[in-house]
Design an enzyme around this catalytic site. Structure first.
Site, mmCIF file in Angstrom:
data_model
loop_
_atom_site.group_PDB
_atom_site.id
_atom_site.type_symbol
_atom_site.label_atom_id
_atom_site.label_comp_id
_atom_site.label_asym_id
_atom_site.label_seq_id
_atom_site.Cartn_x
_atom_site.Cartn_y
_atom_site.Cartn_z
ATOM 1 N N GLY A 13 0.829 -1.207 0.000
ATOM 2 C CA GLY A 13 0.000 0.000 0.000
ATOM 3 C C GLY A 13 0.862 1.256 0.000
ATOM 4 O O GLY A 13 0.473 2.283 0.558
ATOM 5 N N SER A 15 1.557 3.196 -2.392
ATOM 6 C CA SER A 15 1.307 4.094 -3.527
ATOM 7 C C SER A 15 0.629 5.397 -3.136
ATOM 8 O O SER A 15 0.576 6.326 -3.936
ATOM 9 C CB SER A 15 0.447 3.368 -4.562
ATOM 10 O OG SER A 15 -0.813 3.046 -4.018
ATOM 11 N N ASN A 90 1.321 -2.403 5.422
ATOM 12 C CA ASN A 90 0.526 -1.176 5.558
ATOM 13 C C ASN A 90 -0.799 -1.216 4.803
ATOM 14 O O ASN A 90 -1.768 -0.591 5.222
ATOM 15 C CB ASN A 90 1.382 0.002 5.076
ATOM 16 C CG ASN A 90 0.563 1.249 4.827
ATOM 17 O OD1 ASN A 90 0.214 1.979 5.744
ATOM 18 N ND2 ASN A 90 0.231 1.501 3.558
ATOM 19 N N SER A 142 -4.443 0.075 13.997
ATOM 20 C CA SER A 142 -5.224 1.309 14.115
ATOM 21 C C SER A 142 -5.636 1.546 15.560
ATOM 22 O O SER A 142 -5.803 0.598 16.332
ATOM 23 C CB SER A 142 -6.493 1.207 13.264
ATOM 24 O OG SER A 142 -7.363 2.279 13.555
ATOM 25 N N TYR A 155 -13.224 -4.385 10.083
ATOM 26 C CA TYR A 155 -11.913 -3.708 10.093
ATOM 27 C C TYR A 155 -11.245 -3.849 11.468
ATOM 28 O O TYR A 155 -10.051 -4.140 11.573
ATOM 29 C CB TYR A 155 -12.157 -2.236 9.738
ATOM 30 C CG TYR A 155 -10.951 -1.330 9.704
ATOM 31 C CD1 TYR A 155 -10.114 -1.297 8.592
ATOM 32 C CD2 TYR A 155 -10.678 -0.456 10.761
ATOM 33 C CE1 TYR A 155 -9.027 -0.437 8.539
ATOM 34 C CE2 TYR A 155 -9.594 0.406 10.717
ATOM 35 C CZ TYR A 155 -8.769 0.424 9.603
ATOM 36 O OH TYR A 155 -7.690 1.279 9.556
ATOM 37 N N LYS A 159 -7.757 -5.567 12.504
ATOM 38 C CA LYS A 159 -6.683 -4.748 13.088
ATOM 39 C C LYS A 159 -6.319 -5.224 14.498
ATOM 40 O O LYS A 159 -5.156 -5.143 14.899
ATOM 41 C CB LYS A 159 -7.082 -3.272 13.118
ATOM 42 C CG LYS A 159 -7.173 -2.635 11.723
ATOM 43 C CD LYS A 159 -5.836 -2.567 11.031
ATOM 44 C CE LYS A 159 -5.872 -1.780 9.734
ATOM 45 N NZ LYS A 159 -4.581 -1.815 9.028
ATOM 46 N N ILE A 188 -5.640 10.142 10.855
ATOM 47 C CA ILE A 188 -4.587 10.695 9.994
ATOM 48 C C ILE A 188 -5.241 11.162 8.694
ATOM 49 O O ILE A 188 -6.063 10.423 8.122
ATOM 50 C CB ILE A 188 -3.528 9.603 9.656
ATOM 51 C CG1 ILE A 188 -3.041 8.864 10.908
ATOM 52 C CG2 ILE A 188 -2.363 10.223 8.873
ATOM 53 C CD1 ILE A 188 -2.243 9.659 11.901
HETATM 54 N N1 LIG Z 1 -5.844 7.223 7.636
HETATM 55 C C1 LIG Z 1 -6.093 6.961 8.916
HETATM 56 O O1 LIG Z 1 -6.646 7.774 9.655
HETATM 57 C C2 LIG Z 1 -5.672 5.637 9.495
HETATM 58 C C3 LIG Z 1 -5.889 5.438 10.857
HETATM 59 C C4 LIG Z 1 -5.503 4.246 11.428
HETATM 60 C C5 LIG Z 1 -4.905 3.270 10.659
HETATM 61 N N2 LIG Z 1 -4.715 3.481 9.335
HETATM 62 C C6 LIG Z 1 -4.064 2.413 8.575
HETATM 63 O O2 LIG Z 1 -2.951 2.936 7.882
HETATM 64 C C7 LIG Z 1 -2.761 2.211 6.672
HETATM 65 C C8 LIG Z 1 -2.731 3.154 5.489
HETATM 66 O O3 LIG Z 1 -3.924 3.892 5.483
HETATM 67 P P1 LIG Z 1 -4.178 5.116 4.488
HETATM 68 O O4 LIG Z 1 -5.093 6.043 5.179
HETATM 69 O O5 LIG Z 1 -2.891 5.610 3.958
HETATM 70 O O6 LIG Z 1 -5.007 4.345 3.335
HETATM 71 P P2 LIG Z 1 -5.276 4.696 1.814
HETATM 72 O O7 LIG Z 1 -4.991 6.129 1.537
HETATM 73 O O8 LIG Z 1 -6.606 4.149 1.498
HETATM 74 O O9 LIG Z 1 -4.153 3.819 1.051
HETATM 75 C C9 LIG Z 1 -4.238 2.431 1.077
HETATM 76 C C10 LIG Z 1 -3.101 1.862 0.255
HETATM 77 O O10 LIG Z 1 -3.222 0.439 0.254
HETATM 78 C C11 LIG Z 1 -3.355 -0.032 -1.091
HETATM 79 N N3 LIG Z 1 -4.252 -1.176 -1.076
HETATM 80 C C12 LIG Z 1 -5.557 -1.195 -0.712
HETATM 81 N N4 LIG Z 1 -6.048 -2.431 -0.861
HETATM 82 C C13 LIG Z 1 -5.027 -3.216 -1.303
HETATM 83 C C14 LIG Z 1 -4.919 -4.570 -1.654
HETATM 84 N N5 LIG Z 1 -5.957 -5.400 -1.585
HETATM 85 N N6 LIG Z 1 -3.728 -5.038 -2.070
HETATM 86 C C15 LIG Z 1 -2.643 -4.214 -2.164
HETATM 87 N N7 LIG Z 1 -2.691 -2.914 -1.850
HETATM 88 C C16 LIG Z 1 -3.878 -2.420 -1.426
HETATM 89 C C17 LIG Z 1 -3.892 1.156 -1.885
HETATM 90 O O11 LIG Z 1 -3.582 1.101 -3.272
HETATM 91 P P3 LIG Z 1 -4.575 0.365 -4.329
HETATM 92 O O12 LIG Z 1 -5.954 0.809 -4.000
HETATM 93 O O13 LIG Z 1 -4.080 0.804 -5.667
HETATM 94 O O14 LIG Z 1 -4.370 -1.100 -4.116
HETATM 95 C C18 LIG Z 1 -3.127 2.278 -1.209
HETATM 96 O O15 LIG Z 1 -1.796 2.307 -1.689
HETATM 97 C C19 LIG Z 1 -3.885 1.184 6.629
HETATM 98 O O16 LIG Z 1 -3.429 -0.031 7.194
HETATM 99 C C20 LIG Z 1 -4.940 1.796 7.516
HETATM 100 O O17 LIG Z 1 -5.800 0.817 8.043
HETATM 101 C C21 LIG Z 1 -5.094 4.641 8.716
#
Ligand SMILES: NC(=O)c1ccc[n+]([C@@H]2O[C@H](COP(=O)([O-])OP(=O)(O)OC[C@H]3O[C@@H](n4cnc5c(N)ncnc54)[C@H](OP(=O)(O)O)[C@@H]3O)[C@@H](O)[C@H]2O)c1
Length: 247
Positions: A13, A15, A90, A142, A155, A159, A188
């Site tokens: 993830g 990207s 991630n 998370s 989710y 997690k 975030i």
């Molecule tokens: N943002 C927050 O507030 C927050 C809070 C707590 C925890 N987190 C955790 O932090 C991590 C990153 O979150 P984020 O907010 O940066 O998420 P995001 O912006 O939705 O990015 C998710 C990334 O994972 C990739 N991805 C999704 N499904 C996938 C799959 N099946 N196989 C391979 N790659 C996949 C996506 O690319 P593609 O769609 O192209 O595959 C993208 O690169 C996650 O584990 C999330 O649960 C986030």
């Protein structure tokens, strides 16, 4: 800060959002980095940013919900960059819904991608680390794994599973000098949270003592520490990056 020269990292993830910030931060600290996600073009863009920093990078298409994709991705990174020494699990998805209305498909998809995918990815990478007698595995969980939240039973189950997974693998691989830790981000600002409406965003902010959302770099710096030699005595732990939302 920390020196990761000579290390080879795989960020799932990587990207966009938090994963992209982690990939770029590890590269800035000297690591060569592989970026994996389902959309190859976005991985290529981040790989280019990494190369612009003078590091080697590879973009890999793969779905964390698909066992064959995971094996192929690890093999490709091994061939193109060398044995992976830092794995950042991630990638994750959400399919939110209230418990009674949640379709089994949405449960299965989230557990499969966010938990089973991490198991399969870690299993695929561990032989490289075992051989090198050194490795760093960092799982992104998370704050809601510790607090609970309405509408996210799938989710949160995945997690919280990662919290146990982290400790189990940490114990199993400590003797091979492989550390396994987790980071637990709070709220975030990323594409994942951009979909939240104003009311949900304000409700979140009210729960945060530091009174601001976190940034992708807030998380990336904690991951960089866990990936470094300086964190060699830290294993089986969770670093909370949540502005005090959960203490
Ligand atoms: N943002 C927050 O507030 C927050 C809070 C707590 C925890 N987190 C955790 O932090 C991590 C990153 O979150 P984020 O907010 O940066 O998420 P995001 O912006 O939705 O990015 C998710 C990334 O994972 C990739 N991805 C999704 N499904 C996938 C799959 N099946 N196989 C391979 N790659 C996949 C996506 O690319 P593609 O769609 O192209 O595959 C993208 O690169 C996650 O584990 C999330 O649960 C986030």
């Amino acid at each position: 800060m920390f020196n990761l020269s000579g290390q080879i990292a795989l960020v799932t993830g990587g990207s966009q959002g938090i994963g992209r910030a982690i990939a770029l931060t590890l590269a800035e600290l000297g690591a060569d980095v592989a970026v994996m996600a389902r959309t190859l073009e976005k991985c290529e863009t981040v790989a280019e940013e990494i190369r612009a920093k003078g590091r080697r990078a590879v973009a890999v298409r793969g779905d964390m919900g698909n066992a064959e994709d995971i094996k192929a991705a690890v093999a490709k990174v091994g061939e193109q960059l060398g044995p992976i020494s830092i794995l950042v699990n991630n990638a994750a998805i959400t399919r939110d819904g209230l418990m009674l209305r949640m379709k089994q498909h949405d449960w299965d998809e989230v557990i499969n991608t966010n938990l089973t995918g991490v198991f399969l990815m870690t299993q695929a990478v561990l032989p490289m680390m075992t051989k090198a007698r050194k490795g760093r595995i960092i799982n992104v969980t998370s704050v809601v794994a510790q607090m609970g939240n309405v509408g996210q039973v799938n989710y949160i189950s995945a997690k919280s599973g990662l919290l146990g997974f982290t400790k189990a693998v940490a114990r199993e691989y400590a003797s091979r000098n492989i550390t396994v830790n987790a980071v637990a981000p709070g709220f975030i600002e990323t594409p994942m949270t951009d979909v939240l409406g104003e009311a949900a965003r304000n409700a979140m902010l009210e729960q945060i003592p530091l009174k601001r959302p976190g940034t992708d770099l807030d998380v990336a710096y904690a991951v960089a520490f866990l990936a470094s030699d300086e964190a060699g005595y830290v294993t089986g732990q969770v670093i909370n990056i949540n502005g005090g939302m959960y203490m």
